[in-house]
Design a protein around this motif. Structure first.
Motif, PDB file in Angstrom:
ATOM      1  N   PHE A  99     -86.323 -72.951  -2.346  1.00 11.10           N
ATOM      2  CA  PHE A  99     -87.358 -73.577  -1.511  1.00 11.10           C
ATOM      3  C   PHE A  99     -86.741 -74.705  -0.672  1.00 11.10           C
ATOM      4  O   PHE A  99     -86.960 -74.787   0.540  1.00 11.10           O
ATOM      5  N   ALA A 100     -85.947 -75.564  -1.331  1.00 12.22           N
ATOM      6  CA  ALA A 100     -85.335 -76.697  -0.628  1.00 12.22           C
ATOM      7  C   ALA A 100     -84.389 -76.212   0.460  1.00 12.22           C
ATOM      8  O   ALA A 100     -84.342 -76.774   1.551  1.00 12.22           O
ATOM      9  N   ILE A 101     -83.662 -75.131   0.165  1.00 11.64           N
ATOM     10  CA  ILE A 101     -82.704 -74.613   1.154  1.00 11.64           C
ATOM     11  C   ILE A 101     -83.447 -74.050   2.361  1.00 11.64           C
ATOM     12  O   ILE A 101     -83.117 -74.347   3.503  1.00 11.64           O
ATOM     13  N   VAL A 102     -84.486 -73.259   2.087  1.00 13.19           N
ATOM     14  CA  VAL A 102     -85.230 -72.619   3.184  1.00 13.19           C
ATOM     15  C   VAL A 102     -85.910 -73.679   4.058  1.00 13.19           C
ATOM     16  O   VAL A 102     -85.760 -73.694   5.282  1.00 13.19           O
ATOM     17  N   VAL A 103     -86.655 -74.582   3.398  1.00  9.87           N
ATOM     18  CA  VAL A 103     -87.364 -75.635   4.151  1.00  9.87           C
ATOM     19  C   VAL A 103     -86.365 -76.544   4.856  1.00  9.87           C
ATOM     20  O   VAL A 103     -86.502 -76.856   6.039  1.00  9.87           O
ATOM     21  N   GLY A 104     -85.340 -76.961   4.115  1.00  6.28           N
ATOM     22  CA  GLY A 104     -84.365 -77.908   4.650  1.00  6.28           C
ATOM     23  C   GLY A 104     -83.522 -77.340   5.771  1.00  6.28           C
ATOM     24  O   GLY A 104     -83.084 -78.071   6.650  1.00  6.28           O
ATOM     25  N   VAL A 164     -85.237 -82.176  -7.545  1.00 13.99           N
ATOM     26  CA  VAL A 164     -85.143 -83.328  -6.638  1.00 13.99           C
ATOM     27  C   VAL A 164     -85.078 -82.846  -5.186  1.00 13.99           C
ATOM     28  O   VAL A 164     -85.786 -83.363  -4.308  1.00 13.99           O
ATOM     29  N   ALA A 165     -84.275 -81.800  -4.949  1.00 19.03           N
ATOM     30  CA  ALA A 165     -84.140 -81.261  -3.589  1.00 19.03           C
ATOM     31  C   ALA A 165     -85.477 -80.748  -3.076  1.00 19.03           C
ATOM     32  O   ALA A 165     -85.852 -81.003  -1.933  1.00 19.03           O
ATOM     33  N   ALA A 166     -86.200 -80.044  -3.936  1.00 18.83           N
ATOM     34  CA  ALA A 166     -87.494 -79.479  -3.526  1.00 18.83           C
ATOM     35  C   ALA A 166     -88.486 -80.585  -3.205  1.00 18.83           C
ATOM     36  O   ALA A 166     -89.244 -80.487  -2.227  1.00 18.83           O
ATOM     37  N   VAL A 167     -88.472 -81.652  -4.016  1.00 16.57           N
ATOM     38  CA  VAL A 167     -89.403 -82.770  -3.768  1.00 16.57           C
ATOM     39  C   VAL A 167     -89.066 -83.442  -2.428  1.00 16.57           C
ATOM     40  O   VAL A 167     -89.959 -83.721  -1.621  1.00 16.57           O
ATOM     41  N   VAL A 226     -83.966 -85.040  10.223  1.00 18.00           N
ATOM     42  CA  VAL A 226     -82.916 -84.027  10.152  1.00 18.00           C
ATOM     43  C   VAL A 226     -82.027 -84.295   8.937  1.00 18.00           C
ATOM     44  O   VAL A 226     -81.690 -83.375   8.182  1.00 18.00           O
ATOM     45  N   ILE A 227     -81.674 -85.573   8.714  1.00 16.51           N
ATOM     46  CA  ILE A 227     -80.826 -85.923   7.567  1.00 16.51           C
ATOM     47  C   ILE A 227     -81.528 -85.560   6.264  1.00 16.51           C
ATOM     48  O   ILE A 227     -80.930 -84.962   5.361  1.00 16.51           O
ATOM     49  N   ALA A 228     -82.831 -85.900   6.162  1.00 19.40           N
ATOM     50  CA  ALA A 228     -83.572 -85.611   4.930  1.00 19.40           C
ATOM     51  C   ALA A 228     -83.644 -84.111   4.671  1.00 19.40           C
ATOM     52  O   ALA A 228     -83.426 -83.650   3.542  1.00 19.40           O
ATOM     53  N   PHE A 229     -83.930 -83.335   5.727  1.00 16.52           N
ATOM     54  CA  PHE A 229     -84.044 -81.882   5.552  1.00 16.52           C
ATOM     55  C   PHE A 229     -82.705 -81.258   5.193  1.00 16.52           C
ATOM     56  O   PHE A 229     -82.591 -80.465   4.259  1.00 16.52           O
ATOM     57  N   LEU A 230     -81.666 -81.628   5.949  1.00 18.58           N
ATOM     58  CA  LEU A 230     -80.343 -81.050   5.674  1.00 18.58           C
ATOM     59  C   LEU A 230     -79.836 -81.509   4.312  1.00 18.58           C
ATOM     60  O   LEU A 230     -79.191 -80.750   3.591  1.00 18.58           O
ATOM     61  N   GLY A 231     -80.172 -82.759   3.951  1.00 15.48           N
ATOM     62  CA  GLY A 231     -79.791 -83.268   2.630  1.00 15.48           C
ATOM     63  C   GLY A 231     -80.439 -82.458   1.527  1.00 15.48           C
ATOM     64  O   GLY A 231     -79.798 -82.109   0.529  1.00 15.48           O
ATOM     65  N   ALA A 232     -81.731 -82.143   1.723  1.00 12.46           N
ATOM     66  CA  ALA A 232     -82.456 -81.342   0.734  1.00 12.46           C
ATOM     67  C   ALA A 232     -81.830 -79.956   0.618  1.00 12.46           C
ATOM     68  O   ALA A 232     -81.646 -79.426  -0.487  1.00 12.46           O
ATOM     69  N   ALA A 233     -81.493 -79.373   1.770  1.00  4.70           N
ATOM     70  CA  ALA A 233     -80.878 -78.042   1.762  1.00  4.70           C
ATOM     71  C   ALA A 233     -79.533 -78.082   1.052  1.00  4.70           C
ATOM     72  O   ALA A 233     -79.212 -77.206   0.231  1.00  4.70           O
ATOM     73  N   ALA A 234     -78.745 -79.131   1.343  1.00  2.00           N
ATOM     74  CA  ALA A 234     -77.432 -79.268   0.720  1.00  2.00           C
ATOM     75  C   ALA A 234     -77.560 -79.447  -0.794  1.00  2.00           C
ATOM     76  O   ALA A 234     -76.814 -78.838  -1.572  1.00  2.00           O
ATOM     77  N   LEU A 235     -78.542 -80.257  -1.201  1.00  2.00           N
ATOM     78  CA  LEU A 235     -78.793 -80.448  -2.643  1.00  2.00           C
ATOM     79  C   LEU A 235     -79.182 -79.126  -3.305  1.00  2.00           C
ATOM     80  O   LEU A 235     -78.792 -78.841  -4.433  1.00  2.00           O
TER      81      LEU A 235
END
Lengths: 143, 98
Positions: A80-85, A23-26, A52-61
């Motif tokens: 991937f989600a952490i790096v991109v986010g 989910v985070a990666a998507v 910013v919220i979406a990216f940081l949220g993805a990284a946090a997830l």
């Protein structure tokens, strides 16, 4: 959890961490794709809070997924989600497509007189434009 | 008018076969006279020597030296659309006489 030890060993249930990682990666991928689409269309919004919220949220997830433990393969979407986010909010916050200016020339104003240098290093005086129809373009640079 | 060095202008001029007078405004002195410095930019990527960039703008000036039309871009990457400029020239300039 459910499905474990039910005898259907052929299909291993996905770990919760792996699901969260996917989910985070998507989220990270879709948000990034939308961001670059807007950048290409030169229509980035002035308020980028949502991005910013979406990216940081993805990284946090992604981090949460790793904490919950993923399968070996599940770690890939999480990372991937952490790096991109974590990286893209920086880009999002500094990229400026909208210009800022205070005073600007207006229709009806007299053209300011100026001197400059052309591509051959020759001096140019705007007085040479007097009495002519003139089109002046200001542009960023050769790039 | 751009912040390119004269050598870069000469190079691009040759490369693209451009005919118009192209002026170098490294210090943005002319840009400032027109009030077209983009204050949102403190560095100019790809043009390291320049301290800032102008707002992309196209101006039409009549024979009396008066500004008759301005197209300002709200975006530093966008330039005036040629068809828009041509239409403005037809509207503001007596093209037939020139």
């Amino acid at each position: 959890m459910e499905g474990r030890g039910s005898g259907r060993a052929a299909v291993k249930p996905m770990k919760t961490g792996t699901k969260i990682a996917l989910v985070a990666a998507v989220i990270a991928a879709v948000t990034a794709r939308y961001w670059f689409y807007l950048a290409a269309e030169v229509s980035l919004p002035a308020d980028r809070t949502g991005f910013v919220i979406a990216f940081l949220g993805a990284a946090a997830l992604g981090v949460y997924a790793l904490i919950k433990r993923t399968s070996w393969l599940g770690a890939i979407p999480a990372v991937f989600a952490i790096v991109v986010g974590a990286f893209l909010p920086f880009t999002v916050s500094i990229s400026a497509q909208i210009v800022e200016r205070d005073s600007v020339i207006e229709v009806g104003d007299a053209m300011p007189q100026f001197t400059s240098t052309d591509g051959q290093g020759q001096a140019f005086d705007s007085a040479s434009l007097n009495g002519h129809l003139v089109l002046i373009k200001f542009f960023r640079a050769h790039w | 008018m751009s912040v390119d060095l004269p050598e870069v202008i000469a190079d691009r001029r040759h490369l693209h076969g451009l005919q118009a007078t192209m002026l170098s405004d490294q210090q943005l002195t002319v840009t400032d006279k027109f009030g077209l410095r983009n204050k949102g930019f403190h560095s100019a990527p790809g043009s390291e020597e320049a301290e800032a960039l102008p707002v992309p703008a196209t101006l039409l000036i009549d024979e009396s030296g008066k500004v008759v039309w301005i197209d300002l871009s709200a975006d530093y990457q966008r330039r005036s659309d040629p068809s828009v400029v041509l239409a403005a020239m037809e509207a503001h300039f007596d093209i037939a006489g020139h």
